[in-house]
Write a protein that holds these residues in place. Sequence first.
Motif, PDB file in Angstrom:
ATOM      1  N   LEU A  29      35.106 -25.090  -9.569  1.00  0.00           N
ATOM      2  CA  LEU A  29      34.668 -24.536  -8.292  1.00  0.00           C
ATOM      3  C   LEU A  29      33.479 -25.283  -7.684  1.00  0.00           C
ATOM      4  O   LEU A  29      33.142 -25.078  -6.525  1.00  0.00           O
ATOM      5  CB  LEU A  29      34.322 -23.048  -8.464  1.00  0.00           C
ATOM      6  N   ALA A  30      32.844 -26.148  -8.484  1.00  0.00           N
ATOM      7  CA  ALA A  30      31.742 -26.969  -7.960  1.00  0.00           C
ATOM      8  C   ALA A  30      32.251 -28.256  -7.322  1.00  0.00           C
ATOM      9  O   ALA A  30      31.542 -28.878  -6.527  1.00  0.00           O
ATOM     10  CB  ALA A  30      30.756 -27.302  -9.075  1.00  0.00           C
ATOM     11  N   ALA A  31      33.476 -28.666  -7.663  1.00  0.00           N
ATOM     12  CA  ALA A  31      34.041 -29.901  -7.104  1.00  0.00           C
ATOM     13  C   ALA A  31      34.134 -29.777  -5.580  1.00  0.00           C
ATOM     14  O   ALA A  31      34.649 -28.793  -5.061  1.00  0.00           O
ATOM     15  CB  ALA A  31      35.423 -30.158  -7.693  1.00  0.00           C
ATOM     16  N   GLY A  32      33.612 -30.768  -4.894  1.00  0.00           N
ATOM     17  CA  GLY A  32      33.609 -30.754  -3.442  1.00  0.00           C
ATOM     18  C   GLY A  32      32.396 -30.070  -2.836  1.00  0.00           C
ATOM     19  O   GLY A  32      32.216 -30.072  -1.617  1.00  0.00           O
ATOM     20  N   ARG A  33      31.540 -29.474  -3.668  1.00  0.00           N
ATOM     21  CA  ARG A  33      30.361 -28.763  -3.162  1.00  0.00           C
ATOM     22  C   ARG A  33      29.042 -29.441  -3.532  1.00  0.00           C
ATOM     23  O   ARG A  33      28.004 -29.113  -2.960  1.00  0.00           O
ATOM     24  CB  ARG A  33      30.353 -27.328  -3.711  1.00  0.00           C
ATOM     25  N   LEU A  34      29.080 -30.349  -4.479  1.00  0.00           N
ATOM     26  CA  LEU A  34      27.848 -31.035  -4.890  1.00  0.00           C
ATOM     27  C   LEU A  34      27.482 -32.110  -3.875  1.00  0.00           C
ATOM     28  O   LEU A  34      28.332 -32.890  -3.441  1.00  0.00           O
ATOM     29  CB  LEU A  34      28.032 -31.664  -6.275  1.00  0.00           C
ATOM     30  N   MET A  35      26.207 -32.143  -3.518  1.00  0.00           N
ATOM     31  CA  MET A  35      25.717 -33.153  -2.596  1.00  0.00           C
ATOM     32  C   MET A  35      25.558 -34.485  -3.327  1.00  0.00           C
ATOM     33  O   MET A  35      25.427 -34.525  -4.553  1.00  0.00           O
ATOM     34  CB  MET A  35      24.371 -32.718  -2.008  1.00  0.00           C
ATOM     35  N   ALA A  36      25.537 -35.573  -2.553  1.00  0.00           N
ATOM     36  CA  ALA A  36      25.396 -36.903  -3.161  1.00  0.00           C
ATOM     37  C   ALA A  36      24.126 -36.999  -3.986  1.00  0.00           C
ATOM     38  O   ALA A  36      24.123 -37.598  -5.073  1.00  0.00           O
ATOM     39  CB  ALA A  36      25.413 -37.975  -2.065  1.00  0.00           C
ATOM     40  N   ASN A  37      23.029 -36.400  -3.498  1.00  0.00           N
ATOM     41  CA  ASN A  37      21.770 -36.489  -4.253  1.00  0.00           C
ATOM     42  C   ASN A  37      21.842 -35.713  -5.559  1.00  0.00           C
ATOM     43  O   ASN A  37      21.215 -36.079  -6.555  1.00  0.00           O
ATOM     44  CB  ASN A  37      20.593 -36.007  -3.398  1.00  0.00           C
ATOM     45  N   GLN A  38      22.639 -34.627  -5.609  1.00  0.00           N
ATOM     46  CA  GLN A  38      22.811 -33.886  -6.851  1.00  0.00           C
ATOM     47  C   GLN A  38      23.616 -34.703  -7.861  1.00  0.00           C
ATOM     48  O   GLN A  38      23.289 -34.737  -9.050  1.00  0.00           O
ATOM     49  CB  GLN A  38      23.512 -32.549  -6.585  1.00  0.00           C
ATOM     50  N   LEU A  39      24.652 -35.365  -7.395  1.00  0.00           N
ATOM     51  CA  LEU A  39      25.446 -36.215  -8.280  1.00  0.00           C
ATOM     52  C   LEU A  39      24.618 -37.387  -8.788  1.00  0.00           C
ATOM     53  O   LEU A  39      24.715 -37.766  -9.962  1.00  0.00           O
ATOM     54  CB  LEU A  39      26.690 -36.702  -7.538  1.00  0.00           C
ATOM     55  N   ASP A  40      23.782 -37.941  -7.915  1.00  0.00           N
ATOM     56  CA  ASP A  40      22.889 -39.029  -8.338  1.00  0.00           C
ATOM     57  C   ASP A  40      21.903 -38.532  -9.392  1.00  0.00           C
ATOM     58  O   ASP A  40      21.582 -39.247 -10.346  1.00  0.00           O
ATOM     59  CB  ASP A  40      22.135 -39.605  -7.137  1.00  0.00           C
ATOM     60  N   GLU A  41      21.413 -37.305  -9.201  1.00  0.00           N
ATOM     61  CA  GLU A  41      20.488 -36.723 -10.178  1.00  0.00           C
ATOM     62  C   GLU A  41      21.189 -36.518 -11.521  1.00  0.00           C
ATOM     63  O   GLU A  41      20.592 -36.726 -12.582  1.00  0.00           O
ATOM     64  CB  GLU A  41      19.935 -35.399  -9.657  1.00  0.00           C
ATOM     65  N   MET A  42      22.448 -36.125 -11.485  1.00  0.00           N
ATOM     66  CA  MET A  42      23.202 -35.967 -12.725  1.00  0.00           C
ATOM     67  C   MET A  42      23.388 -37.304 -13.439  1.00  0.00           C
ATOM     68  O   MET A  42      23.349 -37.374 -14.664  1.00  0.00           O
ATOM     69  CB  MET A  42      24.549 -35.307 -12.431  1.00  0.00           C
ATOM     70  N   GLU A  43      23.554 -38.373 -12.666  1.00  0.00           N
ATOM     71  CA  GLU A  43      23.598 -39.717 -13.262  1.00  0.00           C
ATOM     72  C   GLU A  43      22.263 -40.042 -13.935  1.00  0.00           C
ATOM     73  O   GLU A  43      22.220 -40.571 -15.049  1.00  0.00           O
ATOM     74  CB  GLU A  43      23.900 -40.768 -12.184  1.00  0.00           C
ATOM     75  N   ARG A  44      21.158 -39.711 -13.243  1.00  0.00           N
ATOM     76  CA  ARG A  44      19.828 -39.989 -13.804  1.00  0.00           C
ATOM     77  C   ARG A  44      19.608 -39.183 -15.078  1.00  0.00           C
ATOM     78  O   ARG A  44      19.080 -39.701 -16.072  1.00  0.00           O
ATOM     79  CB  ARG A  44      18.738 -39.647 -12.773  1.00  0.00           C
ATOM     80  N   LEU A  45      20.030 -37.930 -15.065  1.00  0.00           N
ATOM     81  CA  LEU A  45      19.861 -37.083 -16.246  1.00  0.00           C
ATOM     82  C   LEU A  45      20.684 -37.601 -17.422  1.00  0.00           C
ATOM     83  O   LEU A  45      20.249 -37.532 -18.579  1.00  0.00           O
ATOM     84  CB  LEU A  45      20.258 -35.642 -15.910  1.00  0.00           C
ATOM     85  N   THR A  46      21.859 -38.135 -17.142  1.00  0.00           N
ATOM     86  CA  THR A  46      22.681 -38.706 -18.210  1.00  0.00           C
ATOM     87  C   THR A  46      21.995 -39.927 -18.811  1.00  0.00           C
ATOM     88  O   THR A  46      22.000 -40.115 -20.033  1.00  0.00           O
ATOM     89  CB  THR A  46      24.081 -39.062 -17.668  1.00  0.00           C
ATOM     90  N   ARG A  47      21.360 -40.743 -17.966  1.00  0.00           N
ATOM     91  CA  ARG A  47      20.594 -41.880 -18.492  1.00  0.00           C
ATOM     92  C   ARG A  47      19.405 -41.393 -19.305  1.00  0.00           C
ATOM     93  O   ARG A  47      19.049 -41.988 -20.325  1.00  0.00           O
ATOM     94  CB  ARG A  47      20.118 -42.783 -17.344  1.00  0.00           C
ATOM     95  N   GLN A  48      18.780 -40.293 -18.862  1.00  0.00           N
ATOM     96  CA  GLN A  48      17.656 -39.728 -19.618  1.00  0.00           C
ATOM     97  C   GLN A  48      18.125 -39.245 -20.989  1.00  0.00           C
ATOM     98  O   GLN A  48      17.422 -39.424 -21.986  1.00  0.00           O
ATOM     99  CB  GLN A  48      17.023 -38.562 -18.855  1.00  0.00           C
ATOM    100  N   MET A  49      19.307 -38.648 -21.026  1.00  0.00           N
ATOM    101  CA  MET A  49      19.876 -38.247 -22.325  1.00  0.00           C
ATOM    102  C   MET A  49      20.023 -39.460 -23.239  1.00  0.00           C
ATOM    103  O   MET A  49      19.656 -39.421 -24.415  1.00  0.00           O
ATOM    104  CB  MET A  49      21.253 -37.614 -22.125  1.00  0.00           C
ATOM    105  N   GLU A  50      20.580 -40.524 -22.691  1.00  0.00           N
ATOM    106  CA  GLU A  50      20.820 -41.750 -23.444  1.00  0.00           C
ATOM    107  C   GLU A  50      19.509 -42.351 -23.931  1.00  0.00           C
ATOM    108  O   GLU A  50      19.363 -42.707 -25.103  1.00  0.00           O
ATOM    109  CB  GLU A  50      21.558 -42.730 -22.540  1.00  0.00           C
ATOM    110  N   ASP A  51      18.530 -42.451 -23.023  1.00  0.00           N
ATOM    111  CA  ASP A  51      17.233 -43.036 -23.378  1.00  0.00           C
ATOM    112  C   ASP A  51      16.484 -42.154 -24.370  1.00  0.00           C
ATOM    113  O   ASP A  51      15.844 -42.652 -25.312  1.00  0.00           O
ATOM    114  CB  ASP A  51      16.375 -43.250 -22.124  1.00  0.00           C
ATOM    115  N   GLY A  52      16.550 -40.831 -24.161  1.00  0.00           N
ATOM    116  CA  GLY A  52      15.869 -39.907 -25.056  1.00  0.00           C
ATOM    117  C   GLY A  52      16.394 -40.026 -26.478  1.00  0.00           C
ATOM    118  O   GLY A  52      15.627 -40.033 -27.445  1.00  0.00           O
ATOM    119  N   TRP A  53      17.719 -40.144 -26.604  1.00  0.00           N
ATOM    120  CA  TRP A  53      18.301 -40.293 -27.940  1.00  0.00           C
ATOM    121  C   TRP A  53      17.874 -41.614 -28.568  1.00  0.00           C
ATOM    122  O   TRP A  53      17.513 -41.668 -29.747  1.00  0.00           O
ATOM    123  CB  TRP A  53      19.819 -40.202 -27.859  1.00  0.00           C
ATOM    124  N   ALA A  54      17.904 -42.691 -27.776  1.00  0.00           N
ATOM    125  CA  ALA A  54      17.540 -44.017 -28.303  1.00  0.00           C
ATOM    126  C   ALA A  54      16.100 -44.031 -28.802  1.00  0.00           C
ATOM    127  O   ALA A  54      15.775 -44.694 -29.787  1.00  0.00           O
ATOM    128  CB  ALA A  54      17.738 -45.075 -27.224  1.00  0.00           C
TER     129      ALA A  54
END
Length: 229
Positions: A109-134
Amino acid sequence: MLNKILVPQSVAREIQSMIQSGSLKPGEKIPSQREFSQKFGISRASLREALLTLETLGLLKTEAGRGTFVAGGPSSASTHMGPWRYSDSYSVFDVFQTRIMLEGQMASLAAGRLMANQLDEMERLTRQMEDGWAQQDLLANVEADLEFHAIIASACSNAMLRALYDSVREQVTATQRQPIPITDPARMRASIAEHRRIIAALRSNDPAAARIEMETHIRNTARCAGLEP
């Protein structure tokens, strides 16, 4: 409410830094709650919340009648998860099973409702997950994971589902922390890849793919915890 959340997080981060720097060494008993709460200038309730978070992540361990000790951190060979704090009401299995149904539908139900900046933030958070683990910054890793899922929930078009998610958020976020002590590098890499597939499905405005990717991700996390919901 915000301060109640941020104070334990801040203290948990300070204690994690003490472990990483060697100020608190593997096997060392940590100071008493009275001494630690005075050191950080916080209530014992906030300190207990911080210690519980670190214990769930496998950085501390409590031994009945002896106290709380530094567990040696994620580099030690952990073979079991920490204590499940909601055992009096729900099993870990129950919560994972609920997450699959609830978060799968919410992602759809979120598909089509997320703004570009929210999707970009999710990309950043995924990188933070990766960096945090490393960097073995487990708090940064988990905090990014929690926020990633929260952004998707916030974009769900069904107000009742959003309210249901909020009502069980404590239990949901506990299952995001719970498997960390037994998560190996290969599983973390897979989890991060799953996050990126979820983002791709949401960017494509594909509800069916978003549901499948989210359900798959949560099932795989449950399997890491030794469960088959």
